[in-house]
Design a protein around this motif. Structure first.
Motif, mmCIF file in Angstrom:
data_model
loop_
_atom_site.group_PDB
_atom_site.id
_atom_site.type_symbol
_atom_site.label_atom_id
_atom_site.label_comp_id
_atom_site.label_asym_id
_atom_site.label_seq_id
_atom_site.Cartn_x
_atom_site.Cartn_y
_atom_site.Cartn_z
ATOM 1 N N GLU A 25 39.084 -134.276 53.287
ATOM 2 C CA GLU A 25 39.776 -135.524 53.620
ATOM 3 C C GLU A 25 41.252 -135.278 53.951
ATOM 4 O O GLU A 25 41.897 -136.091 54.612
ATOM 5 C CB GLU A 25 39.655 -136.538 52.467
ATOM 6 C CG GLU A 25 40.133 -137.928 52.894
ATOM 7 C CD GLU A 25 39.820 -139.034 51.910
ATOM 8 O OE1 GLU A 25 39.179 -138.769 50.872
ATOM 9 O OE2 GLU A 25 40.227 -140.186 52.189
ATOM 10 N N ARG A 26 41.808 -134.160 53.475
ATOM 11 C CA ARG A 26 43.218 -133.858 53.745
ATOM 12 C C ARG A 26 43.335 -132.375 54.030
ATOM 13 O O ARG A 26 43.721 -131.587 53.179
ATOM 14 C CB ARG A 26 44.049 -134.263 52.512
ATOM 15 C CG ARG A 26 45.522 -134.366 52.759
ATOM 16 C CD ARG A 26 46.329 -133.417 51.878
ATOM 17 N NE ARG A 26 46.167 -132.042 52.308
ATOM 18 C CZ ARG A 26 46.735 -130.989 51.719
ATOM 19 N NH1 ARG A 26 47.483 -131.144 50.659
ATOM 20 N NH2 ARG A 26 46.545 -129.760 52.164
ATOM 21 N N ILE A 27 42.974 -132.009 55.256
ATOM 22 C CA ILE A 27 43.001 -130.597 55.638
ATOM 23 C C ILE A 27 44.434 -130.225 56.028
ATOM 24 O O ILE A 27 44.975 -130.769 56.999
ATOM 25 C CB ILE A 27 42.020 -130.338 56.806
ATOM 26 C CG1 ILE A 27 40.571 -130.501 56.324
ATOM 27 C CG2 ILE A 27 42.233 -128.967 57.417
ATOM 28 C CD1 ILE A 27 40.117 -129.528 55.254
ATOM 29 N N PHE B 206 39.152 -126.376 43.926
ATOM 30 C CA PHE B 206 39.175 -127.598 44.737
ATOM 31 C C PHE B 206 40.266 -127.428 45.793
ATOM 32 O O PHE B 206 41.400 -127.090 45.466
ATOM 33 C CB PHE B 206 39.524 -128.815 43.885
ATOM 34 C CG PHE B 206 38.458 -129.213 42.902
ATOM 35 C CD1 PHE B 206 37.299 -129.841 43.330
ATOM 36 C CD2 PHE B 206 38.613 -128.969 41.546
ATOM 37 C CE1 PHE B 206 36.322 -130.228 42.419
ATOM 38 C CE2 PHE B 206 37.643 -129.354 40.633
ATOM 39 C CZ PHE B 206 36.495 -129.987 41.064
ATOM 40 N N GLU B 207 39.922 -127.729 47.034
ATOM 41 C CA GLU B 207 40.879 -127.496 48.120
ATOM 42 C C GLU B 207 40.884 -128.662 49.092
ATOM 43 O O GLU B 207 39.822 -129.117 49.537
ATOM 44 C CB GLU B 207 40.487 -126.215 48.870
ATOM 45 C CG GLU B 207 41.499 -125.738 49.875
ATOM 46 C CD GLU B 207 42.759 -125.176 49.225
ATOM 47 O OE1 GLU B 207 42.657 -124.369 48.288
ATOM 48 O OE2 GLU B 207 43.858 -125.559 49.665
ATOM 49 N N ASP B 208 42.059 -129.118 49.418
ATOM 50 C CA ASP B 208 42.253 -130.105 50.483
ATOM 51 C C ASP B 208 41.437 -131.385 50.294
ATOM 52 O O ASP B 208 40.872 -131.924 51.260
ATOM 53 C CB ASP B 208 42.041 -129.459 51.867
ATOM 54 C CG ASP B 208 43.188 -128.499 52.192
ATOM 55 O OD1 ASP B 208 44.043 -128.255 51.310
ATOM 56 O OD2 ASP B 208 43.238 -127.983 53.325
ATOM 57 N N PHE B 209 41.381 -131.853 49.052
ATOM 58 C CA PHE B 209 40.929 -133.219 48.780
ATOM 59 C C PHE B 209 42.142 -134.128 49.005
ATOM 60 O O PHE B 209 43.287 -133.682 48.900
ATOM 61 C CB PHE B 209 40.441 -133.348 47.330
ATOM 62 C CG PHE B 209 39.090 -132.721 47.098
ATOM 63 C CD1 PHE B 209 38.938 -131.340 47.105
ATOM 64 C CD2 PHE B 209 37.980 -133.514 46.876
ATOM 65 C CE1 PHE B 209 37.699 -130.755 46.908
ATOM 66 C CE2 PHE B 209 36.724 -132.930 46.681
ATOM 67 C CZ PHE B 209 36.585 -131.557 46.701
ATOM 68 N N ASP C 257 43.934 -126.084 44.106
ATOM 69 C CA ASP C 257 44.905 -125.190 44.737
ATOM 70 C C ASP C 257 46.115 -125.941 45.282
ATOM 71 O O ASP C 257 47.241 -125.459 45.203
ATOM 72 C CB ASP C 257 44.188 -124.429 45.855
ATOM 73 C CG ASP C 257 45.086 -123.440 46.548
ATOM 74 O OD1 ASP C 257 45.795 -122.704 45.847
ATOM 75 O OD2 ASP C 257 45.084 -123.402 47.789
ATOM 76 N N ASP C 258 45.889 -127.127 45.843
ATOM 77 C CA ASP C 258 46.998 -127.854 46.465
ATOM 78 C C ASP C 258 47.962 -128.405 45.424
ATOM 79 O O ASP C 258 49.151 -128.530 45.683
ATOM 80 C CB ASP C 258 46.457 -128.992 47.334
ATOM 81 C CG ASP C 258 45.509 -128.442 48.362
ATOM 82 O OD1 ASP C 258 45.954 -127.694 49.232
ATOM 83 O OD2 ASP C 258 44.290 -128.717 48.254
ATOM 84 N N ILE C 259 47.426 -128.720 44.247
ATOM 85 C CA ILE C 259 48.302 -129.214 43.187
ATOM 86 C C ILE C 259 48.862 -128.017 42.413
ATOM 87 O O ILE C 259 50.065 -127.805 42.337
ATOM 88 C CB ILE C 259 47.525 -130.148 42.223
ATOM 89 C CG1 ILE C 259 46.940 -131.323 43.006
ATOM 90 C CG2 ILE C 259 48.435 -130.630 41.096
ATOM 91 C CD1 ILE C 259 46.018 -132.212 42.201
HETATM 92 MG MG LIG Z 1 45.156 -126.631 50.741
#
Ligand SMILES: [Mg+2]
Ligand SMILES: O=C([O-])CC(=O)C(=O)O
Length: 563
Positions: free
Chosen positions: A152-154, A241-244, A265-267
Motif C-alpha cells: 500500500e505504500r511502496i 513487514f515492509e511498505d505497509f 523495516d520502515d519503522i
Molecule cells: Mg520500505
C-alpha cells in the motif's frame, strides 16, 4: 570450486537447469553433466564462475537504461542465483541502486508491463481459504527470512498493488548480498488485498486481483490467517513487514511483535539507520545526541519511529524523557504537531509539543498552524530530517534559515526514491556553502563544491536489516526487541569512518557492508541473549554461527541423492 561438502540433489536434466538455486549453467563439470543427464544440454566448454561473470557484465553493459539493467539482473537471478549474487557482489556499489532503491521503484510501477517470470509467493485475498496450501507450494522448504508487503505504500510511491513484489524481492537480495543469508532461506511474499490505485485498476495489463483494497476487520482477519499459516509452516521464521501504509503498519507491529519473530523495516529499520547516522555525526562533531534539537518534516510511521528512537537514545545519554521529547519537533502536512491538535493518532500524540512550551515563538497569525519555516526560525534545530515523500519541501529559505542558526547542520532528506527527495545534496550544499552534513535515503553521487568533493552518506535501512537478520539466525532469536534494534544503530555508528579515523564519510562504504553486517549481527545476537529471547551460547559460538551462516556465491559440487 568451494571446498565445502558436496550437495546431494534429486534434480537432473532440464529440471536442474531450471532450478535457479542449483543451476550452474556452463559451470557444470564434465562428470556432473554425465551424472545429471546434462550432456548436450549445454555448450561443450566448461566455464568458471569468474568467466561467467565477465560475460554477464558485458551483457549488462549493453543495456540502455537502469530499468533495462534491472530487468537483465532479475533474469539472471531467475536463471542462476549463484551467478547473480557473484555478479552483484563483484559490482556491489554499481548494482545496489539497480536491484534496489531507486530503480526498484520504477520496476514496481511497471511490474505488469515488464513481468517475465514468477518469483516469490502471492497470497491473494480470493485464495484466503488455501493459505496453507499456498505456503506448501513454495519450492523452498527451509525458509528462515520472509519479507512481506501488502504494497500500500511502496517507498514514497504509494499504492502499487502486486507491483510492489519488487520490494520484497529487492530487500531479500540485499539480505544475501549484504548479510550473507543464503537465498535458499529467503522468501518474498505479497499479500494481494486489492489496490486503490485507479491507474492500476484501469490498466488492462494489471496482473493483480482487480478489486479495491479490503479494509477493516476483513483486512486484519486476512493478515491473521496469513500469519497463523506462516507460524504453522515455518514456526521460527523471521518476518519483516515492509511498505505497509502507516494506518496498518503500527497496529500490525503492535499486534504481532510479541507473537512472532518480526519487525517493521520502515519503522524500526529506518529508525535504527537514522539514529546510527545521527550518533556517528554527533560523535564526529564531539557533541552528544542529547545536545541536539531535531526537526522532522513528515510525521508518519517512519518519522515517528525515528523520533521515538531518538528520544530513547537521548534518555540513554541521561536526559529525562520529558526533556528529550521537548527537543524533537514533528512537522506534518498541517504544520507543527502540538497538543492542541485534536484527533491525533496515538503515535503522533506522544510526540506533540506542548503549546505552553512554544508560547513565546514568533509566528504569523495567533493560533494558526506553525509552518516548517517557522519551526526552524524558532526551535533553531541542529538536525533536519525529511520523511515526507514530497520533492522540494526543503526550500532554499528553509535550509538557509537553518544554517543561519547552526554553522554545521545535519540535514537528512530521507524520502525514497530519488524523485521524492526533499532537497538534493547539491542544493543543500550549495545553499550552505558546503557546510552542512548531508545524508540521504537514496544513493547520490558526490557533490563538488569549493574545490572539494563531498561524499554523500546513504542513510538507508540496508545498513541495518541484513545484519539484524544474520544476528537473529546466528542466535536463533525468537523475537526482535527494541533494544536489539538500538544496538544495531550503536554498532553502525561505531563502524563510521569519520568516528574511527576523524575523517571521511559518516557511514561506512558499501564495499564494507558485509563486515558491518557481521558486527551488527554479533551485537544483535548478544542483545537477544540479554533480553532473554535467544539461546545461551558463548561469544565464540555466536561468531562461529555468524561465519557458518554467511553464504558465499560459490558453486558446490553435486552428487546424486538416492531416492
Ligand atoms: Mg520500505
Ligand atoms: O527501501 C528503501 O530504500 C527504504 C525503505 O524501506 C522505504 O523507503 O520504504
Amino acid at each position: 570450486m568451494a571446498n565445502k561438502r558436496p550437495l546431494y540433489i534429486q534434480y537432473s536434466g532440464p529440471g536442474l537447469l531450471e532450478t535457479p538455486l542449483l543451476n550452474k549453467s556452463s559451470a557444470f563439470t564434465r562428470e556432473e553433466r554425465r551424472d545429471f543427464n546434462l550432456t548436450g544440454l549445454l555448450p561443450y566448454t566448461m566455464e568458471t564462475i569468474e568467466e561467467q561473470v565477465v560475460r554477464a557484465y558485458d551483457q549488462y553493459n549493453l543495456c540502455n537504461n537502469d530499468l533495462e539493467r534491472h530487468i537483465y539482473l532479475r533474469s539472471i537471478q531467475d536463471d542462476n542465483e549463484t551467478l547473480f549474487f557473484r555478479l552483484v557482489q563483484d559490482h556491489l556499489e554499481e548494482m545496489l541502486p539497480i536491484i534496489y532503491t531507486p530503480t526498484v521503484g520504477q520496476a514496481c510501477q511497471e511490474f505488469s508491463k515488464i513481468y517475465r517470470n514468477h518469483r516469490g509467493i502471492f497470497v491473494s485475498y480470493p485464495d484466503k481459504d488455501n493459505i496453507d496450501d499456498i505456503l506448501h507450494s513454495a519450492t523452498k522448504k527451509n525458509v528462515k527470512i520472509i519479507v512481506v508487503s501488502d504494497c500500500e505504500r511502496i517507498l514514497g510511491l504509494g499504492d502499487q498493488g502486486v507491483g510492489g513484489m519488487g520490494i520484497p524481492i529487492g530487500k531479500l537480495s540485499l539480505y544475501t548480498a549484504c548479510g550473507g543469508i543464503s537465498p535458499a532461506y529467503t522468501l518474498p511474499i505479497v499479500l494481494d488485498v486489492g489496490t486503490n490505485n485507479p491507474d492500476l485498476l484501469n490498466d488492462p495489463m494489471y496482473m493483480g486481483w482487480r478489486h479495491e483494497r479490503i479494509s477493516g476487520d476483513e483486512y486484519y482477519e486476512f493478515v491473521d490467517l496469513f500469519i497463523q499459516a506462516v507460524k504453522r509452516r515455518w514456526p521460527r521464521v523471521l518476518l519483516q513487514f515492509e511498505d505497509f501504509a502507516q494506518h496498518t503498519a503500527l497496529p500490525l507491529l503492535e499486534k504481532y511483535k510479541d507473537q512472532v519473530c518480526c519487525f517493521n523495516d520502515d519503522i524500526q529499520g529506518t529508525a535504527a539507520v537514522a539514529v546510527g547516522t545521527l550518533l556517528a555525526a554527533c560523535k564526529a562533531k564531539g557533541e552528544k545526541l542529547s545536545d541536539q534539537v531535531v526537526t522532522f518534516l513528515g510525521a508518519g510511521s517512519a518519522g515517528c519511529g525515528i523520533a521515538e528512537q531518538i528520544v530513547r537514545a537521548m534518555v540513554l545519554e541521561g536526559l529525562t524523557e520529558e526533556l528529550a521529547r521537548q527537543r524533537v519537533f514533528m512537522v506534518d502536512r498541517w504544520g507543527l504537531i502540538t497538543d492542541e491538535m485534536t484527533e491525533l493518532p496515538n503515535f503522533q500524540q506522544r510526540l506533540s509539543q506542548k503549546r505552553e512550551h512554544i508560547k513565546d515563538w514568533q509566528v504569523v497569525g495567533e493560533g494558526k498552524d506553525i509552518s516548517l519555516l517557522e519551526t526552524i526560525q524558532n526551535a533553531k534545530p541542529t538536525i533536519l530530517i525529511g520523511v515526507s515523500a514530497q520533492r522540494g519541501l526543503f526550500t532554499e529559505e528553509v535550509i538557509k534559515t537553518m544554517h543561519s542558526h547552526c554553522a554545521k547542520p545535519l540535514i537528512m532528506p530521507l524520502s525514497n526514491p530519488t524523485s521524492k527527495v526533499e532537497a538534493t545534496p547539491k542544493e543543500i550544499l550549495t545553499w550552505t556553502n558546503g557546510e552542512a552534513l548531508v545524508a540521504t535515503g537514496s544513493p547520490f553521487s558526490p557533490v563538488h563544491i569549493n574545490d572539494k568533493e563531498i561524499a554523500i552518506a546513504q542513510c538507508n535501512n540496508s545498513y541495518i536489516f541484513p545484519g539484524v537478520g544474520l544476528g537473529v539466525l546466528a542466535a536463533r532469536a525468537k523475537r526482535v526487541t527494541e533494544t536489539m534494534m538500538m544496538v544495531a544503530a550503536d554498532t553502525l555508528a561505531a563502524c563510521s569512518p569519520i568516528v574511527l579515523t576523524g575523517e571521511g564519510a559518516i557511514l561506512p562504504a558499501m564495499s564494507d557492508i558485509q563486515e558491518v553486517s557481521k558486527k551488527i549481527a554479533f551485537a544483535v545476537a548478544k542483545q537477544a541473549q540479554k533480553d532473554g529471547v535467544a539461546l545461551e551460547i558463548t561469544d565464540e559460538q555466536i561468531k562461529q554461527s555468524i561465519e557458518m551462516n554467511f553464504w558465499k556465491p560459490e558453486y558446490r559440487n553435486y552428487r546424486r541423492a538416492s531416492l
